[in-house]
Design an enzyme around this catalytic site. Structure first.
Site, mmCIF file in Angstrom:
data_model
loop_
_atom_site.group_PDB
_atom_site.id
_atom_site.type_symbol
_atom_site.label_atom_id
_atom_site.label_comp_id
_atom_site.label_asym_id
_atom_site.label_seq_id
_atom_site.Cartn_x
_atom_site.Cartn_y
_atom_site.Cartn_z
ATOM 1 C CD GLU A 161 -9.553 8.702 3.720
ATOM 2 O OE1 GLU A 161 -10.512 8.724 4.444
ATOM 3 O OE2 GLU A 161 -9.079 8.694 2.577
ATOM 4 C CE LYS A 201 -10.899 14.347 28.382
ATOM 5 N NZ LYS A 201 -11.867 13.831 29.216
ATOM 6 C CE LYS A 235 -9.013 9.559 34.031
ATOM 7 N NZ LYS A 235 -8.497 10.396 33.418
ATOM 8 C CB CYS A 398 14.748 -8.822 -8.138
ATOM 9 S SG CYS A 398 13.103 -8.653 -10.020
ATOM 10 C CG HIS A 524 11.340 -9.709 -5.323
ATOM 11 N ND1 HIS A 524 12.577 -8.965 -4.580
ATOM 12 C CD2 HIS A 524 10.931 -9.826 -6.216
ATOM 13 C CE1 HIS A 524 12.072 -8.258 -5.982
ATOM 14 N NE2 HIS A 524 11.876 -8.039 -6.609
ATOM 15 C CD GLU A 526 12.590 -9.713 -1.196
ATOM 16 O OE1 GLU A 526 13.363 -10.771 -1.446
ATOM 17 O OE2 GLU A 526 12.391 -8.865 -1.926
HETATM 18 N N1 GLN Z 1 13.046 -3.033 -12.697
HETATM 19 C C1 GLN Z 1 13.772 -4.630 -13.078
HETATM 20 C C2 GLN Z 1 12.342 -5.353 -13.896
HETATM 21 O O1 GLN Z 1 11.894 -4.797 -14.132
HETATM 22 C C3 GLN Z 1 13.800 -5.161 -11.324
HETATM 23 C C4 GLN Z 1 12.498 -4.689 -11.047
HETATM 24 C C5 GLN Z 1 12.837 -5.606 -9.334
HETATM 25 O O2 GLN Z 1 13.728 -5.364 -9.208
HETATM 26 N N2 GLN Z 1 11.625 -5.984 -8.777
HETATM 27 O O3 GLN Z 1 13.051 -6.120 -14.218
#
Ligand code: GLN
Length: 553
Positions: A161, A201, A235, A398, A524, A526
């Protein structure tokens, strides 16, 4: 047949293709990010593209427990986790077009065919698919304004692919000239036998594979448990047709953050700079190295429980893990993660919850990350209850925020059976419900509330203390929200929403009054955490975990 197709006119742009040989998981992403970081710190403007040779249009519909975390970009792109590495190392904001998949390429070509763009022609992999790949790479590069575009080729050389992509790279080199496009090949050098011989190798074979499809690597980066010795380099040089001084050792280090300096010390930037005729200034790694030192010399260790699903595949939570490295370096502690599988509702549920509580009692913070589906939801709620009742710092991300709201409604307000309609469509108390705009959505791919959205933060709250401003942008990926009908009751009972969406309807940040740290966020954090700029919520949570540990003694 129009073999050359659209000739790409790229005058100033340079390209570095990073391929991988032997097997996956060699750290191609880290090699790509490291070269990018070194170039950036040498004064060169860079950007990065990840090629994924699968047919999914994006990673959004892929199971993170098989493929690793789905990373979310500002523009709402749901992409491969390597884009997260690039953003963190290069400290840039990328768009979803920086993740090119076979699915995206084919879709573009088929759309053009239906429109009649190739009228009369037979549409083929060569030239049409290959031309589309070249066009996508160059247009992303051009739009970014970068001098050097790094392109990481997913998969392993020799995979069926990845052929059209490598062919596209080969053609692109013909078109832009060898002085404008480099091939970096990463391979594995295993150590075998009683004397610990470094074996070349597999590298020879993977380079042979690459040369068979017309690509001669310019640089080889060898992953090895130990530094490559001169014999090994010689090598590889002899059999792979690459001078020994272009064979770099990427041996095991304690932190991936050390890889850039490892390559820099071996002179990789001088070689790349000369090859591509770049004006490289002395590479300043000072602040980066100080960050690595802080990671290396923590004053203490805090233990944080990550209560999720299938915590066996750590890659599904990679951005959390990275965010804790960033926040730990800032707070001055090492964050040790206790990966805890959330107990399932079953006959042995209570016993499992007890076992989980024992584990949690040894931790200084409890994190419930994002997630989908019922599995483990009751266990997560129990973990949050344990955090709240015992004053252990808690961060819910979330789904974690939604679970914290459910826990609070059930156990503090007394709304029996309160739940999310995601898990129980007939619940008597739908305290978490589907976003109204999601009701009409039927397709799964790319249809959630996605990407950077504004949150307004109330002054005088913990959230304001952490962010230090009233307006923030954070990345989202969800379909459900706190049900507006319950907000008053929840707030009156002591769980306040200190961050709300711009339209005033969606609850974005929650905090428990009087707690040391019991917070949730619908977004999020993070995804925006950076090595020298940790996400505020992670920083606050890590600090609270450390304070909790000190207090507890
Ligand atoms: N499942 C939940 C929602 O859709 C939380 C989603 C998540 O944690 N990213 O709202």
């Amino acid at each position: 047949m129009d073999l050359v197709g659209i000739r790409v006119e790229v005058k100033t742009m340079k390209f570095i293709f990073v391929t991988g040989g032997v097997l996956s998981g060699l750290g191609k992403g880290i090699t790509t990010s490291s070269i990018g970081l070194l170039l950036k710190r040498s004064g060169v403007k860079v950007t990065a593209i990840k090629i994924d040779p699968y047919l999914n249009a994006d990673a959004g519909t892929m199971n993170p427990y098989e493929h690793g975390e789905v990373f979310v970009l500002d523009d709402g792109g749901e992409v491969d986790l390597d884009l997260g590495n690039y953003e963190r190392f290069l400290d840039v904001v990328l768009g979803s077009d920086h993740n090119i998949t076979t699915g995206k390429v084919y879709r573009a070509v088929i759309d053009k065919e239906r429109r009649g763009d190739y009228l009369g022609k037979t549409v083929q992999i060569v030239p049409h698919i290959v031309n589309e790949i070249k066009a996508m790479i160059t247009s992303v590069g051009e739009a970014s304004g970068a001098e050097v575009v790094l392109i990481e080729m997913g998969g392993t050389v020799g995979d069926m692919e990845s052929m059209p992509f490598i062919e596209a790279a080969r053609q692109l080199q013909m078109e832009v000239g060898e002085e404008n496009l480099l091939f970096v090949h990463t391979t594995l050098i295993p150590i075998m036998g009683a004397v610990g011989e470094q074996k070349t190798k597999p590298t020879q074979h993977s380079v042979k594979e690459l040369r068979a499809i017309g690509v001669q690597p310019d640089i080889i980066v060898g992953r090895c448990a130990e530094p490559l010795n001169d014999d090994t380099k010689n090598k590889i040089a002899l059999f792979c047709n690459v001078p020994a001084e272009r064979v770099y050792s990427a041996h095991d280090v304690r932190y991936t953050y050390e890889v850039p300096s490892l390559l820099l010390k071996q002179g990789i930037i001088d070689v790349i700079g000369a090859d591509l005729d770049l004006k490289v200034k002395g590479c300043d790694m000072g602040s980066w190295e100080r960050f690595v030192e802080r990671i290396d010399k923590p004053k203490d260790v805090v233990r944080i429980a990550l209560v999720g699903k299938y915590t066996g595949l750590k890659d599904s939570y990679i951005s959390h893990y990275k965010s804790f490295e960033h926040s730990g370096a800032e707070v001055g502690v090492k964050v040790e993660i206790a990966w805890i599988d959330a107990p399932e509702s079953s006959r042995s549920f209570e016993d499992e919850v007890k076992r989980m509580q024992e584990e949690l009692s040894k931790c200084h913070g409890i994190l419930v990350p994002g997630g989908f589906g019922t599995r483990g939801s009751e266990g997560k709620i129990e973990a949050i209850r344990y955090a709240r009742e015992n004053g252990i710092p808690f961060l819910g991300i979330c789904l974690g925020l939604q679970m914290a709201v459910i826990e609070f409604c059930r156990n503090v307000i007394g709304l029996e059976g309160a739940n999310s309609t995601e898990f129980d469509p007939d619940t008597t108390h739908p305290v978490v419900d589907i976003l109204p705009e999601q009701l009409r959505v039927t397709q799964k791919g790319g249809t959630m509330r996605l990407g950077a959205q504004k949150t307004i933060i109330e002054k005088g709250t913990m959230a304001f203390d952490l962010y230090g401003k009233e307006e923030i942008m954070e990345r989202h990926r969800h379909r459900y929200e706190v049900n507006p009908k319950y907000i008053d009751r929840i707030q009156k009972a002591g769980l306040t929403f200190s961050g709300i969406s711009e339209d005033g309807i969606k609850m974005e940040i929650s905090e428990l009054k009087g707690s040391l740290f019991h917070m949730g966020c619908q977004f999020h954090p993070e995804f925006l955490s950076r090595p020298q700029r940790p996400a505020p919520l992670f920083r606050g949570f890590t600090q609270a975990a450390f304070d909790y540990k000190c207090k507890k003694g």
